[in-house]
Design a protein around this motif. Structure first.
Motif, PDB file in Angstrom:
ATOM      1  N   VAL A 105      12.183 -15.559  -0.700  1.00 35.72           N
ATOM      2  CA  VAL A 105      11.725 -14.884  -1.913  1.00 35.72           C
ATOM      3  C   VAL A 105      10.280 -14.456  -1.706  1.00 35.72           C
ATOM      4  N   HIS A 106       9.979 -13.205  -2.042  1.00 34.96           N
ATOM      5  CA  HIS A 106       8.623 -12.688  -1.909  1.00 34.96           C
ATOM      6  C   HIS A 106       8.139 -12.127  -3.244  1.00 34.96           C
ATOM      7  N   ASP A 107       6.834 -12.169  -3.451  1.00 36.35           N
ATOM      8  CA  ASP A 107       6.212 -11.521  -4.613  1.00 36.35           C
ATOM      9  C   ASP A 107       5.938 -10.074  -4.213  1.00 36.35           C
ATOM     10  N   LEU A 108       6.754  -9.166  -4.723  1.00 35.38           N
ATOM     11  CA  LEU A 108       6.724  -7.792  -4.237  1.00 35.38           C
ATOM     12  C   LEU A 108       6.183  -6.824  -5.278  1.00 35.38           C
ATOM     13  N   PRO A 109       5.588  -5.717  -4.822  1.00 40.99           N
ATOM     14  CA  PRO A 109       5.203  -4.648  -5.741  1.00 40.99           C
ATOM     15  C   PRO A 109       6.422  -4.109  -6.480  1.00 40.99           C
ATOM     16  N   GLU A 110       6.192  -3.474  -7.610  1.00 43.45           N
ATOM     17  CA  GLU A 110       7.307  -3.103  -8.480  1.00 43.45           C
ATOM     18  C   GLU A 110       8.249  -2.070  -7.874  1.00 43.45           C
ATOM     19  N   ARG A 111       7.799  -1.312  -6.882  1.00 47.05           N
ATOM     20  CA  ARG A 111       8.678  -0.295  -6.284  1.00 47.05           C
ATOM     21  C   ARG A 111       9.202  -0.695  -4.910  1.00 47.05           C
ATOM     22  N   VAL A 112       9.145  -1.974  -4.612  1.00 53.71           N
ATOM     23  CA  VAL A 112       9.685  -2.462  -3.343  1.00 53.71           C
ATOM     24  C   VAL A 112      11.019  -3.150  -3.604  1.00 53.71           C
ATOM     25  N   LEU A 113      12.025  -2.695  -2.913  1.00 57.06           N
ATOM     26  CA  LEU A 113      13.390  -3.189  -3.096  1.00 57.06           C
ATOM     27  C   LEU A 113      13.664  -4.379  -2.184  1.00 57.06           C
ATOM     28  N   ALA A 114      14.194  -5.448  -2.749  1.00 55.91           N
ATOM     29  CA  ALA A 114      14.600  -6.602  -1.965  1.00 55.91           C
ATOM     30  C   ALA A 114      16.094  -6.513  -1.647  1.00 55.91           C
ATOM     31  N   LEU A 115      16.425  -6.677  -0.380  1.00 54.23           N
ATOM     32  CA  LEU A 115      17.809  -6.778   0.069  1.00 54.23           C
ATOM     33  C   LEU A 115      17.997  -8.158   0.685  1.00 54.23           C
ATOM     34  N   TYR A 116      19.094  -8.803   0.333  1.00 48.21           N
ATOM     35  CA  TYR A 116      19.298 -10.178   0.761  1.00 48.21           C
ATOM     36  C   TYR A 116      20.484 -10.279   1.727  1.00 48.21           C
ATOM     37  N   PRO A 117      20.231 -10.750   2.961  1.00 43.00           N
ATOM     38  CA  PRO A 117      21.340 -11.016   3.876  1.00 43.00           C
ATOM     39  C   PRO A 117      22.062 -12.292   3.469  1.00 43.00           C
ATOM     40  N   ARG A 118      23.364 -12.290   3.536  1.00 42.16           N
ATOM     41  CA  ARG A 118      24.142 -13.478   3.152  1.00 42.16           C
ATOM     42  C   ARG A 118      24.314 -14.372   4.384  1.00 42.16           C
ATOM     43  N   CYS A 119      23.234 -15.016   4.765  1.00 40.11           N
ATOM     44  CA  CYS A 119      23.191 -15.747   6.025  1.00 40.11           C
ATOM     45  C   CYS A 119      23.086 -17.256   5.848  1.00 40.11           C
ATOM     46  N   LEU A 120      23.037 -17.742   4.611  1.00 38.79           N
ATOM     47  CA  LEU A 120      22.836 -19.163   4.357  1.00 38.79           C
ATOM     48  C   LEU A 120      24.110 -19.809   3.831  1.00 38.79           C
ATOM     49  N   THR A 121      24.275 -21.074   4.153  1.00 32.36           N
ATOM     50  CA  THR A 121      25.435 -21.835   3.675  1.00 32.36           C
ATOM     51  C   THR A 121      24.952 -23.078   2.942  1.00 32.36           C
ATOM     52  N   LEU A 122      25.670 -23.450   1.926  1.00 34.77           N
ATOM     53  CA  LEU A 122      25.276 -24.541   1.038  1.00 34.77           C
ATOM     54  C   LEU A 122      26.275 -25.693   1.127  1.00 34.77           C
ATOM     55  N   GLY A 123      25.763 -26.881   1.404  1.00 37.12           N
ATOM     56  CA  GLY A 123      26.590 -28.077   1.371  1.00 37.12           C
ATOM     57  C   GLY A 123      26.223 -28.913   0.159  1.00 37.12           C
ATOM     58  N   LYS A 150       0.817  -1.212   0.000  1.00 26.97           N
ATOM     59  CA  LYS A 150       0.000   0.000   0.000  1.00 26.97           C
ATOM     60  C   LYS A 150       0.852   1.264   0.000  1.00 26.97           C
ATOM     61  N   SER A 151       2.170   1.090  -0.004  1.00 26.72           N
ATOM     62  CA  SER A 151       3.071   2.229   0.130  1.00 26.72           C
ATOM     63  C   SER A 151       3.644   2.670  -1.216  1.00 26.72           C
ATOM     64  N   ARG A 152       4.118   3.891  -1.254  1.00 24.82           N
ATOM     65  CA  ARG A 152       4.767   4.428  -2.463  1.00 24.82           C
ATOM     66  C   ARG A 152       5.950   3.556  -2.877  1.00 24.82           C
ATOM     67  N   CYS A 153       6.707   3.105  -1.898  1.00 30.24           N
ATOM     68  CA  CYS A 153       7.852   2.220  -2.118  1.00 30.24           C
ATOM     69  C   CYS A 153       8.174   1.573  -0.784  1.00 30.24           C
ATOM     70  N   GLY A 154       9.172   0.722  -0.770  1.00 30.74           N
ATOM     71  CA  GLY A 154       9.530   0.070   0.478  1.00 30.74           C
ATOM     72  C   GLY A 154      10.744  -0.820   0.307  1.00 30.74           C
ATOM     73  N   VAL A 155      11.143  -1.438   1.406  1.00 33.39           N
ATOM     74  CA  VAL A 155      12.314  -2.304   1.416  1.00 33.39           C
ATOM     75  C   VAL A 155      11.965  -3.591   2.158  1.00 33.39           C
ATOM     76  N   VAL A 156      12.366  -4.723   1.588  1.00 34.97           N
ATOM     77  CA  VAL A 156      12.238  -6.015   2.257  1.00 34.97           C
ATOM     78  C   VAL A 156      13.635  -6.588   2.446  1.00 34.97           C
ATOM     79  N   VAL A 157      13.955  -6.960   3.675  1.00 39.36           N
ATOM     80  CA  VAL A 157      15.246  -7.567   3.984  1.00 39.36           C
ATOM     81  C   VAL A 157      14.972  -8.995   4.441  1.00 39.36           C
ATOM     82  N   ASP A 158      15.270  -9.957   3.592  1.00 39.46           N
ATOM     83  CA  ASP A 158      14.914 -11.336   3.916  1.00 39.46           C
ATOM     84  C   ASP A 158      15.660 -12.310   3.018  1.00 39.46           C
ATOM     85  N   TRP A 159      15.857 -13.526   3.529  1.00 35.76           N
ATOM     86  CA  TRP A 159      16.458 -14.580   2.727  1.00 35.76           C
ATOM     87  C   TRP A 159      15.403 -15.405   2.009  1.00 35.76           C
TER      88      TRP A 159
END
Length: 341
Positions: free
Chosen positions: A206-224, A195-204
């Motif tokens: 994946v989300h379906d986000l509005p076109e003006r919402v910025l996704a930031l990804y924390p590097r918190c996962l490790t792969l074996g 509902k906002s003009r824009c916004g920020v999501v910080v998460d590992w």
């Protein structure tokens, strides 16, 4: 080439300024051949030398007219996420103009540094710097977050410049906004951002986000990862991408990859890590056997001397005792994901 900065000088007076810069900065100095000394790298064509060196340095300082520099670098520019910093200094050394990659590339910081070192006046035109407000790309960079679509930064910065507080959804608290409470508001409900003009999501996730919402990804996962001998990179990558997609995980949040040291010469695994841009770590059987895995394998024990490879490697990298995504198998590859606490 050992320095991270390249300096280019075209005129006799410009060379004098370039030498002042080289004396105080870790830089390689490129000088038009007729003015070059034995300690400098001579060139005959600025266009050719810039084309060759542009992607090889983190920063470039041109002691030249800004118009010349614009024409030299125009065809070499890719994006603000990839371009090196470019600063233009006049031949008298009076001004240091941040021209390209002011934020992420560090050109603004470099212009200020040049000012401190030789007394030049930094010329910085990025709107947030001029207004004295924070820029989202710098905040993300400084806190080690991966920017999803860098083109969305402009919407966040524009809202800040307009005096609006930008909503931020950060369920795990990866983004420290304590110094920026005048510009951002943390929300608990992702729906607020729709509902906002824009916004920020910080998460590992994946989300379906509005076109003006910025996704930031924390590097918190490790792969074996585990694999049979001779498995190609494409097969390993196929399983990794399937695992993150099936679990709603952002590939950008994976920080590193690991396996058993018996696979340290496995070309497919090495190539897969390179494609993903991940550091590849190998552990001995003894190290992995210290980890209690959720899905032990008799076959792995028989051939490798451990109960499991991919889960143990992921947890070892994350320094945790629980797995986030348990072992997933394809015909010849296994993968698991852990999360740092």
């Amino acid at each position: 080439m050992s320095a991270s900065i390249a300096i280019f000088a075209l005129t006799q007076k410009g060379v004098e300024t370039a030498r002042r810069l080289v004396a105080v900065l870790p830089a390689d100095c490129y000088v038009l051949d007729r003015y070059a000394s034995k300690d400098e790298i001579s060139f005959t064509s600025l266009k050719n030398i810039v084309a060759d060196k542009f992607s090889k340095y983190e920063s470039h300082i041109f002691v030249a007219a800004s118009g010349i520099v614009v024409r030299m670098i125009a065809s070499l520019l890719k994006s603000k996420a990839d371009d090196p910093a470019v600063v233009v200094v006049d031949q008298e050394g009076e001004f240091a103009i941040s021209l390209v990659s002011g934020h992420l590339g560090g050109a603004n910081e470099l212009a200020r540094l040049i000012g401190d070192k030789i007394g030049a006046i930094p010329v910085i035109t990025t709107a947030t710097d001029c207004a004295g407000v924070p820029s989202m790309d710098l905040i993300a960079r400084d806190q080690g977050l991966i920017i999803g679509d860098i083109g969305l930064i402009k919407h966040i910065n524009a809202a800040i410049l307009d005096g609006e507080k930008v909503p931020v959804y950060d369920p795990d608290g990866f983004l420290d906004l304590s110094a920026y409470s005048d510009y951002f508001i943390v929300v608990d409900d992702l729906a607020v951002l729709h509902k906002s003009r824009c916004g920020v999501v910080v998460d590992w996730h994946v989300h379906d986000l509005p076109e003006r919402v910025l996704a930031l990804y924390p590097r918190c996962l490790t792969l074996g990862v585990g694999c049979r001998r001779g498995v190609p990179a494409d097969e390993i990558l196929e399983l990794i991408r399937s695992v993150v997609a099936d679990n709603g995980i952002a590939l950008e949040s994976i920080s590193c990859m690991g396996s058993i040291d018996a696979k340290s010469d496995e070309a497919g695994m090495i190539a897969a890590a390179q494609v993903l841009g991940l550091d590849l770590n190998f552990f001995s059987a003894a190290e992995l056997d210290e980890i209690e895995v959720a899905n032990p394998s008799g076959m792995v024990m028989k051939h490798m001397g451990v109960n499991g490879v991919c889960e143990a490697a992921a947890m070892k990298l994350a320094n945790v005792t629980q797995i986030l995504v348990p072992k997933t198998k394809s015909a010849r590859v296994t993968a698991a994901i852990a999360k740092r606490i």
